[in-house]
Design a protein around this motif. Sequence first.
Motif, mmCIF file in Angstrom:
data_model
loop_
_atom_site.group_PDB
_atom_site.id
_atom_site.type_symbol
_atom_site.label_atom_id
_atom_site.label_comp_id
_atom_site.label_asym_id
_atom_site.label_seq_id
_atom_site.Cartn_x
_atom_site.Cartn_y
_atom_site.Cartn_z
ATOM 1 N N ILE A 599 -15.308 3.958 6.841
ATOM 2 C CA ILE A 599 -14.300 4.026 7.590
ATOM 3 C C ILE A 599 -14.311 2.693 7.893
ATOM 4 O O ILE A 599 -15.108 2.590 8.418
ATOM 5 C CB ILE A 599 -14.649 4.986 9.314
ATOM 6 N N PRO A 600 -13.129 2.460 8.234
ATOM 7 C CA PRO A 600 -12.483 0.604 8.993
ATOM 8 C C PRO A 600 -12.280 0.868 10.369
ATOM 9 O O PRO A 600 -11.586 1.626 10.727
ATOM 10 C CB PRO A 600 -10.968 -0.062 7.946
ATOM 11 N N ILE A 601 -13.433 1.084 11.213
ATOM 12 C CA ILE A 601 -13.385 1.141 12.397
ATOM 13 C C ILE A 601 -12.622 0.475 13.278
ATOM 14 O O ILE A 601 -11.533 0.760 14.033
ATOM 15 C CB ILE A 601 -14.700 1.121 13.177
ATOM 16 N N HIS A 602 -11.729 -0.996 12.699
ATOM 17 C CA HIS A 602 -11.384 -2.100 13.727
ATOM 18 C C HIS A 602 -9.361 -1.598 13.660
ATOM 19 O O HIS A 602 -8.745 -1.673 14.827
ATOM 20 C CB HIS A 602 -11.741 -3.007 12.828
ATOM 21 N N HIS A 626 -13.474 -9.657 9.226
ATOM 22 C CA HIS A 626 -13.101 -9.172 10.407
ATOM 23 C C HIS A 626 -13.019 -8.052 11.040
ATOM 24 O O HIS A 626 -12.607 -7.987 12.542
ATOM 25 C CB HIS A 626 -11.671 -9.656 10.772
ATOM 26 N N GLY A 627 -13.839 -6.950 10.874
ATOM 27 C CA GLY A 627 -13.639 -5.951 10.130
ATOM 28 C C GLY A 627 -15.339 -4.953 10.540
ATOM 29 O O GLY A 627 -15.862 -5.593 10.818
ATOM 30 N N ILE A 628 -15.162 -4.058 11.660
ATOM 31 C CA ILE A 628 -16.708 -3.056 11.333
ATOM 32 C C ILE A 628 -16.531 -1.742 10.237
ATOM 33 O O ILE A 628 -14.954 -0.967 10.260
ATOM 34 C CB ILE A 628 -16.192 -2.820 13.244
ATOM 35 N N LEU A 649 -13.354 -7.169 21.025
ATOM 36 C CA LEU A 649 -13.956 -5.686 19.849
ATOM 37 C C LEU A 649 -15.645 -5.758 20.010
ATOM 38 O O LEU A 649 -15.349 -4.764 20.508
ATOM 39 C CB LEU A 649 -12.897 -5.807 18.840
ATOM 40 N N LEU A 650 -16.132 -7.256 19.717
ATOM 41 C CA LEU A 650 -17.063 -6.607 20.348
ATOM 42 C C LEU A 650 -17.788 -6.116 21.662
ATOM 43 O O LEU A 650 -18.435 -5.440 21.629
ATOM 44 C CB LEU A 650 -18.028 -7.589 20.087
ATOM 45 N N SER A 651 -16.668 -6.449 22.193
ATOM 46 C CA SER A 651 -17.460 -6.636 23.970
ATOM 47 C C SER A 651 -17.478 -5.267 24.263
ATOM 48 O O SER A 651 -17.815 -4.618 24.602
ATOM 49 C CB SER A 651 -16.261 -7.791 24.433
ATOM 50 N N LYS A 652 -15.772 -4.486 23.999
ATOM 51 C CA LYS A 652 -15.575 -3.455 24.233
ATOM 52 C C LYS A 652 -16.207 -1.993 23.406
ATOM 53 O O LYS A 652 -16.234 -1.087 23.878
ATOM 54 C CB LYS A 652 -13.964 -3.286 23.766
ATOM 55 N N SER A 680 -14.250 2.290 23.302
ATOM 56 C CA SER A 680 -15.953 2.357 22.856
ATOM 57 C C SER A 680 -15.127 4.199 23.237
ATOM 58 O O SER A 680 -16.717 4.402 22.270
ATOM 59 C CB SER A 680 -16.470 2.525 23.889
ATOM 60 N N LYS A 681 -14.636 4.900 23.966
ATOM 61 C CA LYS A 681 -15.020 6.570 23.396
ATOM 62 C C LYS A 681 -13.942 7.116 22.363
ATOM 63 O O LYS A 681 -14.497 7.985 22.453
ATOM 64 C CB LYS A 681 -13.641 7.394 24.825
#
Length: 763
Positions: A599-602, A626-628, A649-652, A680-681
């Motif tokens: 799953i591409p989270i971004h 640039h993806g997670i 995105l890393l921060s959130k 995050s939720k």
Amino acid sequence: MSQATSPLPLSTTHFKTIDQGNCNPRFMRCTVKEVPKTSDLVKDSHLPFGLAVQPLADLHSKDEKIPLAITTNPEGPVRCNRCKGYINPACQFIDGGRKFICNLCGFSNSVPEDYFCHLDMSGQRMDLDQRPELQRGTIEFEVPEIYWTRHPAPLRILFAIDVSFCAVQSGVLESFCQVLSNTLFSEEAFPKGTQVGIITFDTSVHFYNLSATLDQAQMMIVPDINDMFLPLSSDSLFVDPMESRDLIENLLNTLPSMFAENRAQTAVFGSAIKGGVLGLQNTGGKIHVLQTILPTLGPGPLKLRDDPKLHGTDKERQLLAPQDSLYATMGKECVNEGVCVDLWAFPMNAYVDVSTLGVLPALTGGDIHYFWNYDKKQHFQAFNNQLERSLIRKQGYNAALRVRCSNGLTIDDQFGNFYMNNNTDIELAGIDADKAIAFTLRHDGKLDDGEAHMQCALLYTTRLGERRVRIHNLRLPVTANISTLFKQADLDTSMNLLSKQVISQATKKLSQDLMGELDGECIRILAAYRKHCAASASSGQLILPESFKVLPVYTLGLKKCAALRRDPNLNIDFRVYNMRKLKSMGVASTARWLYPRMIPIHTFLNSENINIIPQERLSCDRLEPHGIYTVEASDATHIWIGQAVSPELLSKLFNVSEIEQMNPEIIMQQGIPQLENELSKRFHRLLSSKDNININNYNPLKLIRQGLDNAFEFNNALMEDETFNQMSYVDYLCMIHKQIQNEMERDKHDQMVSTASYWAYRY
């Protein structure tokens, strides 16, 4: 939803069903949606022909609960006098309601007096709306004493805990006590009436009196491990966890310190099982046994026979078979007493012979849980999740299952974790929502036009002590058209059946032979489609049936999984654990196992539609810096973070601005931080969506930062790439295409030779 008239949803999708006389496909699915009329049609198509049955499968949250039908007759539910099939919506009432015709065997039965009702002008019973068994494809009956093997009682669960030196020093004992404390007093895990008992064992077996009248638990030791007996009454061994909560919590808190100086180098597994069976012999129940070391004392002592030189070789299959027949004897005894065994193996860089110890779960319908080199930081949460799932899921015990079919069809073979004392009845000491059994079907006579019928009957005792029979009915149209057969084939169910068939042959055939058979099966199915349904197409064009177009990628996934692949670095215990797990898996879980989700989270987090989860193909070519991405592999859930992910995105998601600031070990231990923002939720809702499909949500979490962390395991999970010395998906597809062309040329040549022989003979 009707399986006979509506498109059958993929097993891995979330869908709501409306039962209109055909059971929910989560409970029972056929490999074909239209049944082949003749055995020749099955032979020509080469399609797998069978069923996958998961009788206690979890329902969708919006599905209606399974109705409980009223039984007034002391003989139990109404059944056919010839085939013993249960009354169901497809039975036809005749003679003014005084008789009914069995849809399975066609026999005309008299309706019992207490079940009689007049028919209306359309031939329907006038009380139809009051008879759920005549409307629903799935139904439960509470059955009378004639169906009992012993007096039904609420489920009793015994925890048998290894307290040897290895269990103490590795931290497994401490973790187990903590996990048990977290789960034990939940009403979901132990509803009112269910009971729990605890024993520990090393070179002797220790029983604990947990009666609520005591101030603290009393330990009773049985040192004679070869002649086990019960040193206390079963009513003192098994107690209501809420009534004895203080005693149990105190015992679990003190067990690690009680055995902190223990120097025992073995743990008598066989004696602990025999002691547990003695405690459960009057009621039946379940034993969760924790083992950290090879049992070399007591009944069934085992030898260290593992040889790494054999791994990945032809002789490896010797290690897949149990080394002592006593465990099969113990397993049969457990089945007779209605005792199911779950094995929790925690080997510390050592061999515990899962092939032999796992015979007990395999015969009794239990599970094997395997944690190699247990590390509390890495494995504790997965351990907690797996035990919680094991306790709260729908389950029963002291069960028997049988599948009946229409005239012209019969059950040919069965595959799964169970015991059979005859050719028809499957005996299950335990059954739960995650267990599935596969059946192959064959023609044994003429199959009439119209519809074919299958009925699964599960007789079991519920967790609350109610003796019930659960009925699943399935009716499908009959076809004589091979194109229709291919169009209506169900690949997910077919792969579930094929994987169970292959695993069942693992101790008899070499792994390369099994993988060759898988290749051959794939080629024959696709060549048959080409020959019978697309003969006019160009030979250089690869044409796949719509229903089976991902057959090659599933086949490659099965060849690369830990249960089958030739891998000298693969732990033999881990291989057997995977084999037994795959053999008991449901259809949806097997599909996810063979081809995990990436799953591409971004992309998911930026999507407006939160109900659609985007997915990527399992290849490193699909990864963007640039993806997670998350990959739900069979043994871990991997989170891959690209080196160019935006700081925002890393921060959130992780509360850091750069990937160098992340600590994978802390995240594996404490989990991903839950932050007060919408992204995050949504991320946590995705990760925590535990259901009957996402089997991998109960596995350890592993974090991989691109260019910083070892990505070996993650890369191996990308099964479309060239991994484990096997082809990539593209190369495999080319090989399959070439073999299909060869098969077509061979058929063409054989046909020419046959034609020439005919004319030569004639003239």
